[in-house]
Write a protein that holds these residues in place. Structure first.
Motif, PDB file in Angstrom:
ATOM      1  N   LEU A   1       0.654  -1.234  -0.054  1.00 15.31           N
ATOM      2  CA  LEU A   1      -0.172  -0.049  -0.069  1.00 15.31           C
ATOM      3  C   LEU A   1       0.750   1.251   0.005  1.00 15.31           C
TER       4      LEU A   1
ATOM      5  N   ALA B   1       0.980   3.625  -3.330  1.00 19.39           N
ATOM      6  CA  ALA B   1       0.139   4.719  -3.579  1.00 19.39           C
ATOM      7  C   ALA B   1       0.960   5.787  -3.350  1.00 19.39           C
ATOM      8  N   GLU B   2       1.924   6.200  -2.848  1.00 21.05           N
ATOM      9  CA  GLU B   2       2.725   7.487  -2.982  1.00 21.05           C
ATOM     10  C   GLU B   2       3.201   7.643  -3.897  1.00 21.05           C
TER      11      GLU B   2
ATOM     12  N   GLU C   1      -1.900  13.224  -5.220  1.00 26.04           N
ATOM     13  CA  GLU C   1      -2.853  13.730  -4.050  1.00 26.04           C
ATOM     14  C   GLU C   1      -4.346  14.046  -4.250  1.00 26.04           C
TER      15      GLU C   1
ATOM     16  N   GLY D   1      -8.523  11.549  -3.192  1.00 23.28           N
ATOM     17  CA  GLY D   1      -7.239  11.579  -2.464  1.00 23.28           C
ATOM     18  C   GLY D   1      -6.702  10.183  -2.331  1.00 23.28           C
ATOM     19  N   ARG D   2      -5.326  10.217  -2.262  1.00 19.48           N
ATOM     20  CA  ARG D   2      -4.524   9.065  -1.861  1.00 19.48           C
ATOM     21  C   ARG D   2      -4.930   7.990  -0.752  1.00 19.48           C
ATOM     22  N   ASP D   3      -5.509   8.877   0.486  1.00 15.89           N
ATOM     23  CA  ASP D   3      -5.858   7.934   1.576  1.00 15.89           C
ATOM     24  C   ASP D   3      -7.096   7.462   1.292  1.00 15.89           C
ATOM     25  N   GLU D   4      -7.925   7.993   0.481  1.00 14.58           N
ATOM     26  CA  GLU D   4      -9.256   7.225   0.555  1.00 14.58           C
ATOM     27  C   GLU D   4      -8.878   5.949  -0.728  1.00 14.58           C
ATOM     28  N   TYR D   5      -8.274   6.216  -1.748  1.00 14.42           N
ATOM     29  CA  TYR D   5      -7.672   5.053  -2.672  1.00 14.42           C
ATOM     30  C   TYR D   5      -7.201   3.917  -1.785  1.00 14.42           C
ATOM     31  N   THR D   6      -6.497   4.281  -0.880  1.00 14.46           N
ATOM     32  CA  THR D   6      -5.878   3.069  -0.074  1.00 14.46           C
ATOM     33  C   THR D   6      -6.664   2.440   0.871  1.00 14.46           C
ATOM     34  N   ALA D   7      -7.464   3.328   1.551  1.00 12.47           N
ATOM     35  CA  ALA D   7      -8.754   2.696   2.363  1.00 12.47           C
ATOM     36  C   ALA D   7      -9.615   1.857   1.532  1.00 12.47           C
TER      37      ALA D   7
ATOM     38  N   GLU E   1      -7.839  -1.383   1.181  1.00 18.39           N
ATOM     39  CA  GLU E   1      -7.840  -2.117   2.552  1.00 18.39           C
ATOM     40  C   GLU E   1      -9.271  -2.910   2.618  1.00 18.39           C
TER      41      GLU E   1
END
Length: 140
Positions: A23, A26-27, A32, A46-52, A55
């Motif tokens: 994960l 994603a960076e 972003e 954003g990147r965080d929602e893609y990663t979530a 998950e």
């Protein structure tokens, strides 16, 4: 226009991100300011929602594998089909389906728009009909 080498790098990073659960990648390949248009669901921002999102897929299908085939490149677009195989062991929250323990194989389509060496926008479609049939939620 995105060069072919960059597009190939992004495709390889997507595969490692999803299939090796790396994960942190994603960076490298998700911008972003990324926006993911999820047909039937809320957009990802954003990147965080893609990663979530990744998950969440792993929580529903812990042993999943994704095959990206075929993939096409045109200017700043990377698109193709994916096929997920795995065992349904987690709640499918959007569909309200409890874990069934059933093995599934279903597909979807994606179109990724690239800029500055990253995915900035995605359109994503899942074959929910096949998934729900395989889980026994609706008859074939």
């Amino acid at each position: 226009m995105t060069d072919r080498e960059t597009t190939i790098r992004i495709a390889e990073q997507m595969d490692e991100f999803w299939n090796e659960r790396n994960l942190a990648l994603a960076e490298e390949f998700i911008a972003e300011e990324f926006v993911g248009h999820m047909i039937g669901d809320d957009d990802l921002h954003g990147r965080d929602e893609y990663t979530a999102w990744a998950e969440g897929v792993a929580a529903m299908f812990p042993d999943f594998e994704l095959e990206f085939e075929p993939m096409f490149v045109e200017d700043e677009l990377l698109c193709g089909q994916w096929t997920l195989t795995g065992t349904h062991e987690g709640l499918l929250p959007d569909l309200g389906i409890e874990p069934t323990g059933k093995e599934v194989e279903f597909s979807g389509l994606f179109i990724d728009r690239l800029a500055d060496g990253r995915v900035v926008e995605m359109w994503h479609q899942i074959d929910y009909l096949t998934l729900m049939q395989q889980l026994g939620a609706i008859s074939e």
